[in-house]
Design an enzyme around this catalytic site. Structure first.
Site, PDB file in Angstrom:
ATOM      1  N   ASP A  11       0.836  -1.202   0.000  1.00 34.81           N
ATOM      2  CA  ASP A  11       0.000   0.000   0.000  1.00 34.81           C
ATOM      3  C   ASP A  11       0.873   1.255   0.000  1.00 34.81           C
ATOM      4  O   ASP A  11       1.947   1.278   0.598  1.00 34.81           O
ATOM      5  CB  ASP A  11      -0.891  -0.012   1.247  1.00 34.81           C
ATOM      6  CG  ASP A  11      -2.020   0.994   1.168  1.00 34.81           C
ATOM      7  OD1 ASP A  11      -2.322   1.479   0.055  1.00 34.81           O
ATOM      8  OD2 ASP A  11      -2.603   1.308   2.225  1.00 34.81           O
ATOM      9  N   GLY A  12       0.405   2.287  -0.676  1.00 33.83           N
ATOM     10  CA  GLY A  12       1.068   3.581  -0.607  1.00 33.83           C
ATOM     11  C   GLY A  12       1.656   4.076  -1.917  1.00 33.83           C
ATOM     12  O   GLY A  12       2.338   5.113  -1.928  1.00 33.83           O
ATOM     13  N   TRP A  17       2.986   7.872  -2.413  1.00 32.61           N
ATOM     14  CA  TRP A  17       4.391   8.054  -2.766  1.00 32.61           C
ATOM     15  C   TRP A  17       4.519   8.986  -3.963  1.00 32.61           C
ATOM     16  O   TRP A  17       5.347   9.899  -3.976  1.00 32.61           O
ATOM     17  CB  TRP A  17       5.027   6.703  -3.074  1.00 32.61           C
ATOM     18  CG  TRP A  17       6.485   6.730  -3.383  1.00 32.61           C
ATOM     19  CD1 TRP A  17       7.526   6.609  -2.500  1.00 32.61           C
ATOM     20  CD2 TRP A  17       7.092   6.899  -4.673  1.00 32.61           C
ATOM     21  NE1 TRP A  17       8.735   6.672  -3.154  1.00 32.61           N
ATOM     22  CE2 TRP A  17       8.501   6.858  -4.496  1.00 32.61           C
ATOM     23  CE3 TRP A  17       6.591   7.069  -5.960  1.00 32.61           C
ATOM     24  CZ2 TRP A  17       9.397   6.983  -5.558  1.00 32.61           C
ATOM     25  CZ3 TRP A  17       7.476   7.202  -7.017  1.00 32.61           C
ATOM     26  CH2 TRP A  17       8.861   7.161  -6.818  1.00 32.61           C
ATOM     27  N   ARG A  52      -0.026   9.216 -10.378  1.00 32.54           N
ATOM     28  CA  ARG A  52      -0.200   7.948  -9.672  1.00 32.54           C
ATOM     29  C   ARG A  52       0.466   6.798 -10.419  1.00 32.54           C
ATOM     30  O   ARG A  52       0.967   5.852  -9.810  1.00 32.54           O
ATOM     31  CB  ARG A  52      -1.693   7.646  -9.483  1.00 32.54           C
ATOM     32  CG  ARG A  52      -2.383   8.541  -8.451  1.00 32.54           C
ATOM     33  CD  ARG A  52      -3.854   8.186  -8.330  1.00 32.54           C
ATOM     34  NE  ARG A  52      -4.045   6.852  -7.799  1.00 32.54           N
ATOM     35  CZ  ARG A  52      -4.062   6.549  -6.493  1.00 32.54           C
ATOM     36  NH1 ARG A  52      -3.881   7.503  -5.591  1.00 32.54           N
ATOM     37  NH2 ARG A  52      -4.268   5.321  -6.083  1.00 32.54           N
ATOM     38  N   ASN A  71     -10.469  -3.181  -6.719  1.00 31.70           N
ATOM     39  CA  ASN A  71      -9.684  -2.187  -7.473  1.00 31.70           C
ATOM     40  C   ASN A  71     -10.291  -1.848  -8.827  1.00 31.70           C
ATOM     41  O   ASN A  71      -9.932  -0.821  -9.429  1.00 31.70           O
ATOM     42  CB  ASN A  71      -8.240  -2.664  -7.663  1.00 31.70           C
ATOM     43  CG  ASN A  71      -7.393  -2.561  -6.419  1.00 31.70           C
ATOM     44  OD1 ASN A  71      -6.371  -3.237  -6.285  1.00 31.70           O
ATOM     45  ND2 ASN A  71      -7.802  -1.724  -5.459  1.00 31.70           N
TER      46      ASN A  71
END
Length: 237
Positions: free
Chosen positions: A19-20, A24, A32, A67
């Site tokens: 995750d992240g 980031w 993204r 997702n």
């Protein structure tokens, strides 16, 4: 940190909720998509190092059943990235000792990607190194539902349905349940990941964003894991 852990007592099965990626990318004023690519690169580095270090099983949450609800362009990019990296793992197979397979409802993926995934599993199945399970279109509830449907399709008598018969029909059949589940980016939830299998897993959360996660952070998690007493519902007198 590695010198603080018992390398003879590593968790057999480690699972990671990666995750992240988005945070980031935002941190570095990037799109993204750049975060997702950095995350895929982080996984490749970690797998190579874990295999060399002698780890047995790694399961990673790459794309969940939820997702698909993301922005259409982001989903399209993720599918393209997954296809690219599956092909990269195929190209690496000759020089790598890692076994790789994908778990989840793969029937929803594009046919060519399904073929590449099946080919990757086939050409690495005889490898003797670490097993990498990549969870694609995976959800813990969906995993259980598919297992129950398979029990029905197999006409298993109700009296014979138990934990063992259901576990044997999960995507992780014939594997030990994860000893340690790690989640990056500081979130404190399973997000529908390995719900059945996680019954007695130890959980470790870190604020490290997934693209920044390195093997030293894995060793930090294992240090905490090895200090815990696992009772599996029992208690010493």
């Amino acid at each position: 940190m590695k010198n603080q852990i018992d390398m003879q007592n590593l968790p057999r099965h480690i699972a990671i909720i990666m995750d992240g990626n988005g945070r980031w990318a935002k941190k570095f004023f990037m799109k993204r998509s750049a975060g997702h690519r950095a995350g895929a690169q982080a996984l490749r580095r970690l797998v190579e190092e874990m295999d060399k270090a002698g780890f047995e099983i790694l399961t990673v949450y790459a794309f969940s059943t939820e997702n698909w609800k993301r922005d259409e362009d982001e989903v399209a990019y993720l599918m393209g990235l997954i296809h690219e990296y599956i092909q990269q793992y195929i190209s690496d197979a000759e020089d790598s000792n890692t076994r790789i397979r994908c778990i989840g409802d793969l029937s929803a993926l594009e046919p060519n990607l399904q073929e590449r995934i099946a080919h990757l599993a086939d050409i690495t199945k005889e490898k003797t190194g670490m097993l990498l399970n990549i969870a694609l279109n995976y959800g813990g509830r969906d995993d259980i539902l598919r297992a129950v449907r398979q029990l029905a399709a197999d006409s298993i008598p109700i009296a014979d349905i138990n934990e063992a018969t259901l576990s044997a029909r999960l995507d992780t059949a014939n594997l030990p349940d994860p000893d340690l589940i790690i989640r990056t980016s500081g979130e404190m939830r399973l997000s529908n990941f390995l719900l059945w299998q996680a019954a007695y897993s130890e959980f470790y959360a870190t604020d490290i964003l997934w693209p920044d996660f390195k093997i030293k952070h894995l060793y930090e998690a294992i240090t905490h894991f090895q200090k815990r007493e696992r009772r599996f519902g029992g208690r010493k007198s």
